[in-house]
Design an enzyme around this catalytic site. Structure first.
Site, PDB file in Angstrom:
ATOM      1  N   GLU A  11      52.808 -24.275  25.748  1.00  0.00           N
ATOM      2  CA  GLU A  11      53.248 -24.788  24.465  1.00  0.00           C
ATOM      3  C   GLU A  11      54.798 -24.952  24.666  1.00  0.00           C
ATOM      4  OE1 GLU A  11      51.072 -22.358  21.014  1.00  0.00           O
ATOM      5  OE2 GLU A  11      52.494 -21.250  21.594  1.00  0.00           O
ATOM      6  N   ASP A  18      54.139 -25.804  20.025  1.00  0.00           N
ATOM      7  CA  ASP A  18      53.019 -25.463  18.966  1.00  0.00           C
ATOM      8  C   ASP A  18      53.136 -26.648  17.824  1.00  0.00           C
ATOM      9  OD1 ASP A  18      51.168 -23.552  17.696  1.00  0.00           O
ATOM     10  OD2 ASP A  18      52.735 -23.706  16.357  1.00  0.00           O
TER      11      ASP A  18
END
Lengths: 247, 247
Positions: free
Chosen positions: A135, A67
């Site tokens: 992610e 992220d």
């Protein structure tokens, strides 16, 4: 363990690794170095794996890392591509790009779920697993090859096919109409071929091939016929733009 | 423009750039390449500067970029340094490190405000200018030298001197007591020399030198005597740890 058994075990391992290596190389667009990072990116917590110190091995911590890397790469892209946007604008645009919905779409399109190692069945994963895997995969790339390869992957899989500032701003409403307009102007025949396609999770998908002249110029897959056509049109539009830019 | 005037103008520019180059090199710990990024990082919006397209030139967009890079570097550091922390823990720790208060402290310690080009006086800047300048400076490093140099700078100026997971977790309450304990155990004389020091903004600061044996081992500056002593103790503690790790 007898020597024959040892060799057998070793060679079996190598073969398994070889297949995973090839699959990862194809997905990444470059060679992975340490496969363990990618294996971890596909290890669901239900596997209950732990390392030598008893710490759990699964992809959840990698999501945090991925992220952050995704945020940094998208920030740098927007900074350059939107020279007139102020801080607030840049922040808003980035949120749109890295929205949960969008990350789920990215993870689903790459079919990341096929590599998941888990002790529960796919129905128990929940909708967000696709984005979480995406992610975590970015996090694994960072650990394996560093920031520049991470950036390379994000450009190829996120920015080039999906990030369009005009569309995010709501300035372009439909790529399908842009494309039709262009074909009519250029006197090119075009054709959308749509067929149903059942996804791995039993959900119904629509797949579409967009043909211009004699050539299939883009393919896309989505949960409705309209979305799939729009996605294929957008891909075709960007492929043309890239061609024009390279000239 | 006459040739003499041209040469004069050019050489004056070069001299100015030369000074700024030297100052930036000292601050960065490596050579800057394109000074314009750093000049922008110190340009306040009140300067009303614009580029050839009429877009404003100031540090505000660079803050967005620097914030993202800082977030990514700190995430990668925490991922490695806190192998037992889950996603929630990592997120919480990062928020503590990149808190507004902490960024202001970092910017103030580097005295970034001394390079600010502005049309308003310093009293109008507000407290957060220090942190904003710090973020913008990180953004400029990214544009000038890329992610790896950004990471290098953040390690040197943020992570090594300030980021201590134990302290962030509240496990270490005071580095001063740790240090005193260590000195007593090792039978070393220690001495904190505190003196007042007025900052550029007219605010009162306390500066402290920490001497162990015959050597000044750390210096620090803060808004209270207690904070300055604690900061110097922490720096000395980390300097020792680094020495031990290098052995």
């Amino acid at each position: 363990m007898g020597i024959v058994k040892k060799i057998f075990k070793k060679s079996r391992h190598t073969e398994e690794d070889g297949i995973f290596f090839d699959e990862m190389k194809k997905l990444l667009g470059f060679k992975p170095v340490n496969l363990s990072h990618y294996r971890r990116a596909f290890t669901h917590r239900s596997s209950n794996k732990t390392d030598a110190n008893g710490n759990p091995i699964n992809y959840e911590r990698l999501e945090f890392l991925g992220d952050a890397m995704l945020g940094a790469v998208i920030a740098a892209h927007l900074f350059t591509e939107a020279p007139t946007g102020n801080e607030g604008y840049l922040t808003k645009m980035r949120s749109k790009i890295v929205s949960r919905e969008h990350l789920n779409e990215l993870g689903r399109d790459l079919s990341l779920i096929q590599w998941v190692e888990s002790k529960v069945s796919e129905q128990h994963f929940g909708e967000n697993i696709h984005g979480n895997l995406f992610e975590a995969f970015i996090g694994a790339i960072y650990l394996d090859r560093g920031f520049n390869y991470c950036e390379k992957f994000i450009y190829k899989k996120v920015i080039i096919p999906y990030v369009d500032i005009q569309k995010l701003e709501g300035k372009v409403i439909s790529y399908k109409s842009l494309l039709i307009e262009w074909c009519q102007k250029e006197k090119k025949r075009f054709f959308y071929e749509v067929y149903e396609d059942n996804g791995a999770e039993g959900q119904k998908y629509f797949a579409v091939k967009l043909q211009i002249g004699d050539k299939v110029v883009a393919k896309a897959r989505a949960t409705s016929k309209k979305k799939a056509e729009e996605k294929a049109s957008q891909r075709a539009y960007f492929a043309f733009q890239e061609k024009i830019n390279r000239k």
